[in-house]
Design a protein around this motif. Structure first.
Motif, mmCIF file in Angstrom:
data_model
loop_
_atom_site.group_PDB
_atom_site.id
_atom_site.type_symbol
_atom_site.label_atom_id
_atom_site.label_comp_id
_atom_site.label_asym_id
_atom_site.label_seq_id
_atom_site.Cartn_x
_atom_site.Cartn_y
_atom_site.Cartn_z
ATOM 1 N N GLY A 18 0.816 -1.195 0.000
ATOM 2 C CA GLY A 18 0.000 0.000 0.000
ATOM 3 C C GLY A 18 0.856 1.254 0.000
ATOM 4 N N PRO A 19 0.218 2.429 -0.128
ATOM 5 C CA PRO A 19 0.957 3.696 -0.181
ATOM 6 C C PRO A 19 1.850 3.944 1.026
ATOM 7 C CG PRO A 19 -1.302 4.028 -0.888
ATOM 8 C CD PRO A 19 -1.223 2.623 -0.368
ATOM 9 N N GLU A 20 1.351 3.626 2.217
ATOM 10 C CA GLU A 20 2.132 3.888 3.428
ATOM 11 C C GLU A 20 3.396 3.034 3.464
ATOM 12 O OE1 GLU A 20 1.576 3.794 8.306
ATOM 13 O OE2 GLU A 20 -0.187 3.738 6.997
ATOM 14 N N ALA A 21 3.260 1.759 3.151
ATOM 15 C CA ALA A 21 4.419 0.871 3.147
ATOM 16 C C ALA A 21 5.412 1.260 2.057
ATOM 17 C CB ALA A 21 3.967 -0.576 2.957
ATOM 18 N N ALA A 22 4.894 1.693 0.905
ATOM 19 C CA ALA A 22 5.763 2.104 -0.199
ATOM 20 C C ALA A 22 6.586 3.330 0.185
ATOM 21 C CB ALA A 22 4.925 2.389 -1.443
ATOM 22 N N ILE A 105 -1.716 3.482 -13.310
ATOM 23 C CA ILE A 105 -2.828 2.640 -13.781
ATOM 24 C C ILE A 105 -2.370 1.237 -14.160
ATOM 25 C CG2 ILE A 105 -4.574 2.386 -15.591
ATOM 26 C CD1 ILE A 105 -4.591 5.498 -15.749
ATOM 27 N N TYR A 106 -1.307 1.155 -14.951
ATOM 28 C CA TYR A 106 -0.925 -0.127 -15.544
ATOM 29 C C TYR A 106 0.167 -0.873 -14.785
ATOM 30 C CZ TYR A 106 -3.737 1.541 -19.421
ATOM 31 O OH TYR A 106 -4.776 2.010 -20.175
ATOM 32 N N ASN A 107 0.994 -0.149 -14.037
ATOM 33 C CA ASN A 107 2.047 -0.820 -13.270
ATOM 34 C C ASN A 107 1.657 -1.065 -11.825
ATOM 35 O OD1 ASN A 107 3.731 -0.810 -15.508
ATOM 36 N ND2 ASN A 107 4.740 1.103 -14.941
ATOM 37 N N GLY A 108 0.585 -0.430 -11.379
ATOM 38 C CA GLY A 108 0.142 -0.625 -10.005
ATOM 39 C C GLY A 108 1.023 0.032 -8.963
ATOM 40 N N SER A 109 1.730 1.101 -9.332
ATOM 41 C CA SER A 109 2.581 1.804 -8.365
ATOM 42 C C SER A 109 1.723 2.352 -7.228
ATOM 43 C CB SER A 109 3.330 2.943 -9.051
ATOM 44 O OG SER A 109 4.115 2.456 -10.125
ATOM 45 N N ALA A 110 2.281 2.361 -6.005
ATOM 46 C CA ALA A 110 1.490 2.705 -4.822
ATOM 47 C C ALA A 110 1.764 4.097 -4.274
ATOM 48 C CB ALA A 110 1.736 1.675 -3.724
ATOM 49 N N ILE A 111 2.836 4.733 -4.715
ATOM 50 C CA ILE A 111 3.176 6.058 -4.197
ATOM 51 C C ILE A 111 3.779 6.894 -5.313
ATOM 52 C CG2 ILE A 111 5.500 5.412 -3.427
ATOM 53 C CD1 ILE A 111 3.137 7.690 -1.435
ATOM 54 N N ILE A 112 3.456 8.190 -5.306
ATOM 55 C CA ILE A 112 4.056 9.141 -6.245
ATOM 56 C C ILE A 112 4.779 10.186 -5.411
ATOM 57 C CG2 ILE A 112 3.658 10.841 -8.075
ATOM 58 C CD1 ILE A 112 0.956 9.391 -8.593
ATOM 59 N N VAL A 113 6.059 10.393 -5.685
ATOM 60 C CA VAL A 113 6.856 11.388 -4.970
ATOM 61 C C VAL A 113 7.315 12.457 -5.950
ATOM 62 C CG1 VAL A 113 8.908 11.821 -3.574
ATOM 63 C CG2 VAL A 113 7.694 9.643 -3.353
ATOM 64 N N VAL A 114 6.975 13.712 -5.656
ATOM 65 C CA VAL A 114 7.524 14.844 -6.402
ATOM 66 C C VAL A 114 8.766 15.289 -5.653
ATOM 67 C CG1 VAL A 114 7.164 17.198 -7.217
ATOM 68 C CG2 VAL A 114 5.266 15.549 -7.258
ATOM 69 N N LEU A 115 9.919 15.141 -6.284
ATOM 70 C CA LEU A 115 11.203 15.360 -5.609
ATOM 71 C C LEU A 115 11.897 16.600 -6.169
ATOM 72 C CD1 LEU A 115 13.228 14.216 -3.537
ATOM 73 C CD2 LEU A 115 14.218 12.866 -5.402
ATOM 74 N N GLY A 116 11.925 17.670 -5.373
ATOM 75 C CA GLY A 116 12.625 18.890 -5.751
ATOM 76 C C GLY A 116 13.891 19.065 -4.924
ATOM 77 N N HIS A 117 14.613 20.131 -5.197
ATOM 78 C CA HIS A 117 15.878 20.363 -4.476
ATOM 79 C C HIS A 117 16.247 21.845 -4.522
ATOM 80 C CE1 HIS A 117 18.365 21.020 -8.156
ATOM 81 N NE2 HIS A 117 17.379 20.312 -8.693
ATOM 82 N N GLU A 118 17.122 22.255 -3.591
ATOM 83 C CA GLU A 118 17.556 23.646 -3.586
ATOM 84 C C GLU A 118 18.517 23.915 -4.740
ATOM 85 O OE1 GLU A 118 20.440 22.156 -0.388
ATOM 86 O OE2 GLU A 118 19.189 21.252 -1.932
ATOM 87 N N ASN A 119 18.753 25.196 -5.007
ATOM 88 C CA ASN A 119 19.655 25.615 -6.089
ATOM 89 C C ASN A 119 19.252 25.008 -7.430
ATOM 90 O OD1 ASN A 119 21.157 27.023 -4.179
ATOM 91 N ND2 ASN A 119 22.556 25.339 -3.824
ATOM 92 N N CYS A 120 17.952 24.951 -7.674
ATOM 93 C CA CYS A 120 17.440 24.402 -8.925
ATOM 94 C C CYS A 120 17.666 25.412 -10.053
ATOM 95 C CB CYS A 120 15.952 24.088 -8.788
ATOM 96 S SG CYS A 120 15.196 23.470 -10.296
ATOM 97 N N GLY A 121 18.366 24.987 -11.095
ATOM 98 C CA GLY A 121 18.698 25.891 -12.192
ATOM 99 C C GLY A 121 17.485 26.409 -12.920
#
Length: 202
Positions: A18-22, A105-121
């Motif tokens: 599930g999402p929490e475990a992922a 939808i098709y791979n059944g992934s349980a979590i989506i993470v938007v990953l940003g960072h400082e000093n982004c060009g």
């Protein structure tokens, strides 16, 4: 003679979670990475063979193209674990959203993470008005810069905006309602390697 120990799989390749475990699995991997104690799991011939016929990534990561922010390394995951979409500024346009929806939808992934960072060009380019040749990306970043005019706050606002865009997708919203997936925002520290989750207000 030096012998190399190959870490064993901690989970079967197609095992559902599930999402929490992922999310927990990702954050535990980041703790290992940050402490220079990585397992480098599932990067063996066995995993390549197991994943060759069909991919089953448990997580989707929308990350910046920046060479200093490699999701598979930062989360200490193996072949077939992550469905990674990388674009300058970790923005969500039609192509990125299609890719994310596909894996949800098709791979059944349980979590989506938007990953940003400082000093982004890409964000710096918008902040300084130097957006020639990245106009399409800049247009997606501008709402964050209009809200917050410093690098730190603009990066965080941009992450939140991407999370909200993903959550507004009808198929993603349906999966969230069914408890099959969640969407979170996270910030990567270029110096320590630590990934911290950000509070997101819808």
């Amino acid at each position: 003679m030096l012998s190399l120990m190959v870490p064993k799989n901690t989970m079967a390749y197609n095992e559902k979670m599930g999402p929490e475990a992922a999310l927990q699995r990702l954050m535990e991997g980041n703790q290992r990475f940050m402490k220079d104690n990585t397992l480098c799991p599932d990067r063996t011939q066995d995993r390549r063979t197991a994943s060759a016929a069909k991919q089953k990534p448990f997580a989707i990561v929308l990350g910046c193209s920046d060479s200093r922010v490699p999701p598979e390394l930062a989360f200490d995951q193996g072949v077939g674990d992550l469905f990674v979409v990388r674009v300058a500024g970790n923005v969500v346009g039609p192509t990125e959203l299609d890719s994310i929806e596909y894996s949800a939808i098709y791979n059944g992934s349980a979590i989506i993470v938007v990953l940003g960072h400082e000093n982004c060009g890409a964000i710096e380019a918008v902040l300084t008005g130097k957006t020639k040749d990245i106009e399409a990306i800049a247009d997606l970043i501008k709402p964050a810069v209009e809200i917050d005019h410093t690098m730190v706050t603009a990066v965080q606002a941009n992450i939140r905006n991407s999370v909200i865009r993903i959550k507004s997708s009808p198929p993603i919203a349906k999966l969230i309602k069914e408890g099959k997936i969640d969407v979170v925002g996270a910030h990567y520290d270029l110096y320590s390697g630590e990934i911290k989750l950000l509070p997101i207000e819808n």
